[in-house]
Design a protein around this motif. Structure first.
Motif, short mmCIF file in Angstrom:
data_model
loop_
_atom_site.label_atom_id
_atom_site.label_comp_id
_atom_site.label_asym_id
_atom_site.label_seq_id
_atom_site.Cartn_x
_atom_site.Cartn_y
_atom_site.Cartn_z
N GLY A 10 0.82 -1.22 0.00
CA GLY A 10 0.00 0.00 0.00
C GLY A 10 0.85 1.27 0.00
N GLY A 11 1.87 1.27 0.84
CA GLY A 11 2.75 2.44 0.93
C GLY A 11 3.54 2.64 -0.35
N GLU A 12 3.97 1.52 -0.94
CA GLU A 12 4.72 1.61 -2.20
C GLU A 12 3.84 2.16 -3.31
OE1 GLU A 12 7.94 -1.99 -1.37
OE2 GLU A 12 6.12 -2.43 -2.50
N LYS A 13 2.60 1.68 -3.35
CA LYS A 13 1.66 2.17 -4.39
C LYS A 13 1.48 3.69 -4.24
CE LYS A 13 -1.32 -1.32 -3.67
NZ LYS A 13 -1.87 -2.65 -3.87
N GLN A 14 1.37 4.12 -3.00
CA GLN A 14 1.17 5.56 -2.78
C GLN A 14 2.42 6.34 -3.16
OE1 GLN A 14 -1.37 6.87 -3.07
NE2 GLN A 14 -2.40 7.58 -1.26
N ARG A 15 3.59 5.73 -2.98
CA ARG A 15 4.83 6.41 -3.40
C ARG A 15 4.90 6.51 -4.92
NH1 ARG A 15 8.10 2.70 0.43
NH2 ARG A 15 9.99 3.13 -0.76
N VAL A 16 4.41 5.47 -5.61
CA VAL A 16 4.35 5.54 -7.09
C VAL A 16 3.39 6.65 -7.50
CG1 VAL A 16 3.72 4.31 -9.21
CG2 VAL A 16 4.87 3.07 -7.37
N ALA A 17 2.25 6.75 -6.80
CA ALA A 17 1.27 7.80 -7.12
C ALA A 17 1.88 9.19 -6.93
CB ALA A 17 0.03 7.63 -6.26
N ILE A 18 2.75 9.32 -5.95
CA ILE A 18 3.41 10.62 -5.72
C ILE A 18 4.40 10.90 -6.86
CG2 ILE A 18 5.03 11.84 -4.19
CD1 ILE A 18 3.55 10.44 -1.82
N ALA A 19 5.16 9.87 -7.25
CA ALA A 19 6.09 10.05 -8.39
C ALA A 19 5.30 10.43 -9.64
CB ALA A 19 6.89 8.77 -8.61
N ARG A 20 4.16 9.79 -9.85
CA ARG A 20 3.33 10.09 -11.02
C ARG A 20 2.84 11.54 -10.97
NH1 ARG A 20 -2.25 6.99 -11.45
NH2 ARG A 20 -2.34 8.07 -9.46
N ALA A 21 2.48 11.99 -9.79
CA ALA A 21 1.99 13.38 -9.65
C ALA A 21 3.08 14.39 -10.00
CB ALA A 21 1.48 13.61 -8.24
N LEU A 22 4.35 13.95 -9.87
CA LEU A 22 5.46 14.88 -10.09
C LEU A 22 5.97 14.89 -11.52
CD1 LEU A 22 7.49 14.08 -6.86
CD2 LEU A 22 6.51 16.30 -7.42
N VAL A 23 5.53 13.94 -12.34
CA VAL A 23 6.22 13.70 -13.62
C VAL A 23 6.12 14.88 -14.59
CG1 VAL A 23 4.39 12.47 -14.93
CG2 VAL A 23 6.81 11.91 -15.30
N ASN A 24 5.04 15.64 -14.53
CA ASN A 24 4.94 16.80 -15.42
C ASN A 24 5.47 18.08 -14.77
OD1 ASN A 24 3.98 15.53 -17.70
ND2 ASN A 24 1.82 15.77 -17.15
N SER A 25 6.28 17.92 -13.71
CA SER A 25 6.82 19.06 -12.97
C SER A 25 5.74 20.10 -12.66
CB SER A 25 7.96 19.73 -13.75
OG SER A 25 8.92 18.80 -14.08
N PRO A 26 4.71 19.71 -11.91
CA PRO A 26 3.61 20.64 -11.65
C PRO A 26 4.05 21.78 -10.74
CG PRO A 26 3.40 18.73 -10.25
CD PRO A 26 4.55 18.45 -11.17
N LYS A 27 3.31 22.87 -10.82
CA LYS A 27 3.57 24.00 -9.92
C LYS A 27 3.08 23.66 -8.52
CE LYS A 27 5.48 27.30 -12.16
NZ LYS A 27 6.70 27.92 -11.66
N LEU A 28 2.04 22.81 -8.47
CA LEU A 28 1.35 22.58 -7.22
C LEU A 28 1.00 21.10 -7.09
CD1 LEU A 28 -0.10 24.06 -4.86
CD2 LEU A 28 -2.04 24.39 -6.37
N ILE A 29 1.30 20.52 -5.93
CA ILE A 29 0.83 19.17 -5.63
C ILE A 29 -0.33 19.28 -4.64
CG2 ILE A 29 1.40 17.04 -4.37
CD1 ILE A 29 2.76 16.81 -6.91
N LEU A 30 -1.43 18.64 -4.97
CA LEU A 30 -2.59 18.60 -4.07
C LEU A 30 -2.80 17.16 -3.63
CD1 LEU A 30 -5.13 20.82 -6.05
CD2 LEU A 30 -3.60 21.51 -4.19
N ALA A 31 -2.85 16.94 -2.34
CA ALA A 31 -3.04 15.57 -1.85
C ALA A 31 -4.17 15.54 -0.83
CB ALA A 31 -1.74 15.07 -1.21
N ASP A 32 -5.13 14.64 -1.06
CA ASP A 32 -6.27 14.52 -0.15
C ASP A 32 -6.14 13.24 0.67
OD1 ASP A 32 -8.64 14.76 1.19
OD2 ASP A 32 -9.91 14.94 -0.59
N GLU A 33 -5.78 13.38 1.91
CA GLU A 33 -5.55 12.26 2.82
C GLU A 33 -4.72 11.15 2.18
OE1 GLU A 33 -8.54 11.06 5.54
OE2 GLU A 33 -9.89 12.66 4.91
N PRO A 34 -3.50 11.49 1.75
CA PRO A 34 -2.69 10.49 1.04
C PRO A 34 -2.30 9.29 1.90
CG PRO A 34 -1.36 12.41 1.57
CD PRO A 34 -2.77 12.76 1.91
N THR A 35 -2.39 9.44 3.22
CA THR A 35 -2.04 8.32 4.09
C THR A 35 -3.27 7.78 4.84
OG1 THR A 35 -1.38 9.86 5.84
CG2 THR A 35 0.35 9.09 4.40
#
Ligand SMILES: Nc1ncnc2c1ncn2[C@@H]1O[C@H](COP(=O)(O)OP(=O)(O)OP(=O)(O)O)[C@@H](O)[C@H]1O
Ligand SMILES: [Mg+2]
Length: 232
Positions: free
Chosen positions: A150-175
């Motif tokens: 579960g934690g690894e999947k969430q870490r992949v989701a974080i990497a995916r959120a970063l791939v387009n070098s966004p200005k802003l990361i929004l996370a809703d209860e990521p843990t």
């Protein structure tokens, strides 16, 4: 040093209109977020945290306008412009990872960038690998989601959120779905991304630990800020 204002909310309101009642969920809400800030939003269930994050992320519309991203009035943006901003400027992480089960971790991270520019596959792969390394999963890059914890999947989701070098990361209860120890790993990862990449991050959370390591915590009550704690 003057930091850019990534986000501004000016007197934002959100009502839900039901058959028998009208709910005023976000009330005259104003806020400024500067580049590089790490903000946590806390509050009881139903206080409006997800609604607020969805307004910021252009997943939902306020009653009137009042959402400004990089000084641009989102009320004046066309649907096409908003879709572009959602894809390119904002990275989302949710409580559930939403990884595509038939693709590997690496492919999942690459997909948002490939959708933008398919011809740059090699570069994108390199970047996705760098991000997987950053989240400590380089050795799991060829695993499919079902082969990850579960934690690894969430870490992949974080990497995916970063791939387009966004200005802003929004996370809703990521843990929200993770045990305490695994949550701590994700919290430290968010902190690292904020510090090392100067990534602006807004996280909705129930975790006091995460609030403590963020720059600023906003406590929401009935769609309004009840208090703000600066942790600088
Ligand atoms: N589409 C909708 N229609 C009507 N009411 C809604 C809708 N979405 C949310 N609400 C109501 O708005 C309020 C705020 O909901 P929201 O999901 O923002 O809360 P939250 O602070 O994220 O809570 P939680 O911690 O449980 O996730 C709740 O009372 C909810 O019932
Ligand atoms: Mg919520």
């Amino acid at each position: 040093m003057n930091r850019n204002k990534i986000l501004e909310l000016k007197n934002v309101n959100k009502h839900y209109y039901g058959k028998n009642e009208t709910l005023h969920i976000i009330r005259d809400f104003s806020l400024e977020i500067l580049e590089g800030e790490f903000i946590t939003i806390l509050g009881k269930s139903g206080s409006g945290k997800s609604t607020l994050l969805n307004l910021i992320g252009l997943l939902d519309k306020p009653d009137d306008n009042g959402v400004y991203l990089e000084y641009k009035d989102m009320g004046l943006a066309t649907e096409k412009e908003k879709n572009y901003i959602k894809n390119e400027k904002i990275g989302f992480v949710f409580q559930f990872h939403y990884l595509l089960p038939e693709f590997t971790a690496l492919e999942n991270v690459m997909i948002p960038a490939l959708l933008k520019n398919y011809s740059d596959k090699e570069k994108i792969q390199e970047k996705a690998m760098d991000l997987l390394e950053k989240v400590g999963l380089k050795s799991r890059s060829h695993h499919k989601p079902s082969e990850l914890s579960g934690g690894e999947k969430q870490r992949v989701a974080i990497a995916r959120a970063l791939v387009n070098s966004p200005k802003l990361i929004l996370a809703d209860e990521p843990t929200g779905n993770l045990d305490e120890e695994t949550s701590e790993v994700i919290h430290q990862l968010l902190k690292k991304i904020n510090c090392e990449m100067n990534q602006t991050i807004i996280v909705v959370t129930h975790s006091k630990e995460l609030a403590n390591i963020s720059d600023k915590s906003l406590f929401l009550k009935k769609g309004k800020i009840e208090s703000i704690r600066n942790n600088y």
